[in-house]
Design an enzyme around this catalytic site. Structure first.
Site, PDB file in Angstrom:
ATOM      1  N   SER A   1       0.818  -1.204   0.000  1.00 19.99           N
ATOM      2  CA  SER A   1       0.000   0.000   0.000  1.00 19.99           C
ATOM      3  C   SER A   1       0.863   1.270   0.000  1.00 19.99           C
ATOM      4  CB  SER A   1      -0.931  -0.077   1.215  1.00 19.99           C
ATOM      5  OG  SER A   1      -2.083   0.660   0.955  1.00 19.99           O
TER       6      SER A   1
ATOM      7  N   HIS B   1      -7.594  -5.721  -0.105  1.00 19.25           N
ATOM      8  CA  HIS B   1      -6.353  -4.968   0.131  1.00 19.25           C
ATOM      9  C   HIS B   1      -5.655  -5.532   1.371  1.00 19.25           C
ATOM     10  CE1 HIS B   1      -4.019  -1.287  -0.275  1.00 19.25           C
ATOM     11  NE2 HIS B   1      -4.184  -1.017   1.010  1.00 19.25           N
TER      12      HIS B   1
END
Ligand code: GCU
Length: 420
Positions: free
Chosen positions: A251, A397
């Site tokens: 990320s 994610h």
């Protein structure tokens, strides 16, 4: 296009391919002055440097030069960690001021062997103690973003956060496969909030002077610079092979690992896990998180010049495929997740695809080996035979065992070849 002109931070992100405007990516092989790059030498000596300068001045900001000496201190050493399987060390890196330096603590797990081992170097979000329940890892007392996981209160980690992120860190597997794992809390280098360049590395190395220039480094550049300082230390280590260090991040830390890998050619392999906007995803697609959205929510991540490209992506002199290309010819792996649409999986794939011609010019087998893929692969069908690897896995994610399995296989292929 009218619809795009009105996209602002308060409005819905684009999640429909048909709403993406037509765009032209900057050509890897045309220099700013319009010269055509025809060979590998020209790429390496001219175009690559130009691209790195553009990312430094327009996107991430310029970092200070490396310090002349590496200062470190061994904090703890345990020969029988992980139930006797590994050595665990903690080492403090000391940066900046002689008297009261900034301290970044490395946590290292590695096999007990006399040979130098390759390593994965990765920043973590919740403190070193969050990656494994091992009770002897020092609990990090620095400022933390409050995490959804339990164990974080008033921006401080508590004992309850030990091992909170362990699912993202298969430490035993990494060590058994013959790699050291080296990790550092990212906030040791720069706390992740907008403090006007006061604290962390920004305070220690105050860029261009009294006022902040639009080219001064944002937090991503500070975290990346910290990774390079960790590599300075690893290069001197008697137990880790500094020439075989893979830099990995998830990320915002995936954006960081890409910039670290591009700007510091000593990293042997680079891994981006779900890095999205400002990472592997093409900015011009404006899919999911856009430049305006990221600059509004996280104004401290990039340099102030990046604000010029809010709703104005076509004026960017670079796009993120050139960040991947700047890593060439070193191996790079980009991973997306099916439900992580905010990070634009398709845009991440396209960056890899558009970096492929540079990898091939530099004599590697590029993306996909024999030929670059024509389309995105199916879910959980990695493309990993070439020098650029890519997968999109099912799920959200996150960093999962599936992701690590691909990274370990990719690293085995590139960092352990027998003909070295
Ligand atoms: C937010 C942000 C992303 C970033 C992510 C993360 O979602 O918008 O750009 O990658 O946080 O770092 O977890």
């Amino acid at each position: 296009f009218a619809c795009l002109a009105t996209v602002s931070n308060a409005q819905e992100a684009i999640y429909d391919e048909s709403l993406i405007p037509e765009f032209t990516l900057p050509d890897p092989f045309t220099t700013t002055s319009g010269e055509v790059v025809e060979n590998a030498d020209q790429w390496i000596n001219q175009r690559r440097g130009e691209i790195l300068d553009l990312f430094a001045s327009e996107v991430y900001g310029s970092a200070p030069p490396a310090p002349e000496e590496v200062r470190s201190e061994l904090i703890s050493y345990h020969a029988n960690a992980l139930g006797g399987k590994a050595i665990r060390e903690e080492v403090d890196l000391l940066l900046g001021d002689e008297e009261s330096p900034l301290v970044a603590r490395l946590l290292i797990y590695r096999l007990q062997t006399d040979e130098k081992v390759p390593a994965f170097l990765a920043l973590n979000f919740g403190g070193n103690h969050s990656i494994h329940p091992d009770p002897e890892i020092t609990l990090n007392k620095n400022w933390m973003r409050n995490k959804p996981a339990s164990g974080y209160e008033n921006h401080q980690a508590t004992e309850a956060s030990r091992g909170a992120s362990a699912s993202r860190w298969p430490v035993e597997k990494i060590v058994e496969r013959g790699y050291a794992l080296v990790t550092i809390y990212y906030g040791d280098f720069d706390p992740d909030f907008d403090d006007g360049f006061e604290n962390g590395l920004h305070g220690e190395y105050p860029g261009s002077g009294e006022s902040i220039s639009p080219k001064d480094w944002g937090s991503i550049a500070a975290w990346a610079w910290g990774l390079s300082r960790a590599l300075d230390y690893l290069e001197q280590s008697p137990s880790i092979d500094g020439e075989r260090v893979a830099v990995l991040g998830h990320s915002r830390l995936g954006k960081t690992s890409l910039w670290a890998g591009a700007s510091d050619p000593r990293f042997a392999l680079v891994i981006s896990n779900n890095s999205g906007c400002g990472g592997a995803a093409l900015s011009r697609r404006r899919f999911g998180e856009s430049v305006r959205r990221i600059n509004t929510s996280f104004p401290h991540w990039f340099c102030d010049n990046f604000l010029k490209y809010n709703d104005n992506e076509d004026e960017l002199p670079v796009d993120q495929h050139l960040l991947i290309a700047a890593i060439a010819p070193r191996p790079v792996y980009i991973a997306s997740a099916e439900e992580d649409r905010w990070a634009d999986p398709h845009g991440e794939f396209l960056s890899a695809l558009h970096a492929d011609p540079v990898y091939r010019l530099l004599g590697t087998d590029g993306f996909g080996g024999d030929a670059a893929p024509e389309e995105m692969p199916e879910i959980n069908q990695p493309i990993n035979s070439g020098t650029i690897g890519y997968h999109i896995r099912s799920g959200k994610h996150d960093v999962t065992d599936y992701d690590w399995d691909q990274y370990l296989d990719f690293a085995d292929r590139h960092l352990k070849s027998t003909d070295e």
